[in-house]
Design a protein around this motif. Structure first.
Motif, PDB file in Angstrom:
ATOM      1  N   GLU A 154       8.174 -75.285 -72.325  1.00 55.12           N
ATOM      2  CA  GLU A 154       7.143 -74.385 -72.833  1.00 55.12           C
ATOM      3  C   GLU A 154       6.719 -73.365 -71.790  1.00 55.12           C
ATOM      4  OE1 GLU A 154       4.700 -72.884 -75.881  1.00 55.12           O
ATOM      5  OE2 GLU A 154       6.413 -74.274 -75.864  1.00 55.12           O
ATOM      6  N   ALA A 155       6.973 -73.655 -70.518  1.00 57.33           N
ATOM      7  CA  ALA A 155       6.639 -72.695 -69.452  1.00 57.33           C
ATOM      8  C   ALA A 155       7.396 -71.383 -69.613  1.00 57.33           C
ATOM      9  CB  ALA A 155       6.942 -73.305 -68.088  1.00 57.33           C
ATOM     10  N   LEU A 156       8.516 -71.387 -70.311  1.00 57.99           N
ATOM     11  CA  LEU A 156       9.247 -70.154 -70.572  1.00 57.99           C
ATOM     12  C   LEU A 156       8.447 -69.216 -71.477  1.00 57.99           C
ATOM     13  CD1 LEU A 156      12.799 -71.658 -71.230  1.00 57.99           C
ATOM     14  CD2 LEU A 156      12.074 -70.372 -69.207  1.00 57.99           C
ATOM     15  N   PHE A 157       7.603 -69.772 -72.320  1.00 58.71           N
ATOM     16  CA  PHE A 157       6.846 -68.973 -73.276  1.00 58.71           C
ATOM     17  C   PHE A 157       5.375 -68.836 -72.891  1.00 58.71           C
ATOM     18  CE2 PHE A 157      10.524 -70.588 -75.464  1.00 58.71           C
ATOM     19  CZ  PHE A 157      10.949 -69.523 -76.233  1.00 58.71           C
ATOM     20  N   THR A 183       1.348 -68.867 -68.170  1.00 55.70           N
ATOM     21  CA  THR A 183      -0.041 -68.902 -67.696  1.00 55.70           C
ATOM     22  C   THR A 183      -0.557 -70.332 -67.617  1.00 55.70           C
ATOM     23  OG1 THR A 183      -0.755 -68.523 -69.989  1.00 55.70           O
ATOM     24  CG2 THR A 183      -0.596 -66.596 -68.544  1.00 55.70           C
ATOM     25  N   ASP A 184       0.003 -71.232 -68.423  1.00 57.96           N
ATOM     26  CA  ASP A 184      -0.410 -72.634 -68.352  1.00 57.96           C
ATOM     27  C   ASP A 184      -0.032 -73.259 -67.018  1.00 57.96           C
ATOM     28  OD1 ASP A 184      -1.331 -72.318 -70.879  1.00 57.96           O
ATOM     29  OD2 ASP A 184       0.263 -73.459 -71.863  1.00 57.96           O
ATOM     30  N   GLN A 185       0.954 -72.659 -66.340  1.00 59.00           N
ATOM     31  CA  GLN A 185       1.395 -73.160 -65.034  1.00 59.00           C
ATOM     32  C   GLN A 185       0.831 -72.329 -63.889  1.00 59.00           C
ATOM     33  OE1 GLN A 185       3.090 -75.955 -65.313  1.00 59.00           O
ATOM     34  NE2 GLN A 185       3.158 -75.716 -67.546  1.00 59.00           N
ATOM     35  N   GLY A 186      -0.148 -71.469 -64.191  1.00 63.06           N
ATOM     36  CA  GLY A 186      -0.771 -70.664 -63.151  1.00 63.06           C
ATOM     37  C   GLY A 186      -0.028 -69.404 -62.791  1.00 63.06           C
ATOM     38  N   LEU A 187       0.949 -69.004 -63.597  1.00 58.37           N
ATOM     39  CA  LEU A 187       1.725 -67.790 -63.338  1.00 58.37           C
ATOM     40  C   LEU A 187       1.149 -66.644 -64.154  1.00 58.37           C
ATOM     41  CD1 LEU A 187       5.303 -69.340 -63.475  1.00 58.37           C
ATOM     42  CD2 LEU A 187       3.870 -68.948 -61.462  1.00 58.37           C
ATOM     43  N   ARG A 188       0.806 -65.571 -63.480  1.00 59.75           N
ATOM     44  CA  ARG A 188       0.128 -64.461 -64.149  1.00 59.75           C
ATOM     45  C   ARG A 188       1.114 -63.401 -64.626  1.00 59.75           C
ATOM     46  NH1 ARG A 188      -5.212 -63.450 -60.274  1.00 59.75           N
ATOM     47  NH2 ARG A 188      -6.083 -65.573 -60.471  1.00 59.75           N
ATOM     48  N   HIS A 189       1.908 -63.733 -65.577  1.00 56.99           N
ATOM     49  CA  HIS A 189       2.776 -62.737 -66.225  1.00 56.99           C
ATOM     50  C   HIS A 189       3.129 -63.249 -67.608  1.00 56.99           C
ATOM     51  CE1 HIS A 189       6.274 -65.305 -65.571  1.00 56.99           C
ATOM     52  NE2 HIS A 189       5.972 -65.368 -64.296  1.00 56.99           N
ATOM     53  N   GLY A 190       3.721 -62.383 -68.396  1.00 60.58           N
ATOM     54  CA  GLY A 190       4.033 -62.731 -69.766  1.00 60.58           C
ATOM     55  C   GLY A 190       5.172 -63.723 -69.866  1.00 60.58           C
TER      56      GLY A 190
END
Length: 222
Positions: free
Chosen positions: A87-90, A93-100
């Motif tokens: 799900e991190a591919l979609f 932000t849930d993993q703290g990454l600030r991009h789409g």
């Protein structure tokens, strides 16, 4: 990830149901003694555990000495993790990454080209690389892109039988184009001497000698 993971078609619903609809899978880790590779355990028959694991890994059951106990394999049973990781591919932000996520990146990449050519590209999206083998990735990406785009625009996701080789095949086909070799070809020597600054400059017609050097360098191992 390819062996045990998959993309959730409806992650919000799976989360609400606490992943009850996600089938658990058990992954047996290698012990580097009797098994050099891990594998997904398939419980298709009731057998003694050590015999079943030996058969599933394609190896013979090791002979035990007198008084020696069979070694229990290290294994992990995954359920929620099978879809949460993918799900991190979609939803990065849930993993703290600030991009789409992947759909937004595809949209931005296509719209970065000239306006008269970017619309048709939505119908020609190719998934490349090993992750393209993830179950449901293709259908989920197509559904997400369909939500981002007007209904009049085509959306079609393509996946080759061997997506790991898609980029190589595309580059090989492009290299066969004589016009590209004259205007867009860069030798390995040029890259080593001038780096990215030379690549970013407008292409100029390549000399026959430079082309010959590039072909020779291309055959050498990287």
């Amino acid at each position: 990830l390819i062996k045990v993971g998959e993309v959730s078609v409806d992650f919000a619903n799976d989360l609400h149901e606490r992943f009850a609809s996600v089938k658990p899978k058990t992954y047996v880790l290698p012990d580097f003694h009797t098994r050099m590779q891990g594998f997904v355990r398939e419980d298709i028959a009731e057998e003694p555990q050590e015999l079943h694991l030996a058969n599933a890994s394609g190896q013979q059951k090791p002979t035990l000495q007198a008084g020696e106990q069979p070694q229990q394999p290290q294994q992990a049973t995954l359920r929620a993790e099978r879809v949460v990781v993918a799900e991190a591919l979609f939803r990065p932000t849930d993993q703290g990454l600030r991009h789409g996520g992947l759909p937004q990146l595809v949209q931005h990449a296509i719209m970065a080209v000239q306006e008269e050519t970017w619309k048709p590209h939505f119908g020609q999206v190719a998934l490349c690389g090993g992750l393209a083998r993830l179950p449901n990735l293709r259908s989920r990406l197509q559904w997400e892109l369909r939500q981002l785009l007007p209904t009049s625009w085509p959306v079609k996701i393509l996946v080759e039988d061997e997506p790991e080789l898609s980029v190589w095949r595309g580059a090989a086909k492009l290299a066969q184009n004589s016009e590209f070799r004259r205007s867009g070809f860069r030798t390995r020597r040029t890259w080593e001497e001038e780096g990215r600054s030379r690549i970013q400059q407008p292409p100029t017609p390549a000399k026959p000698v430079a082309l010959a050097v590039g072909v020779a360098k291309r055959k050498a191992p990287a």
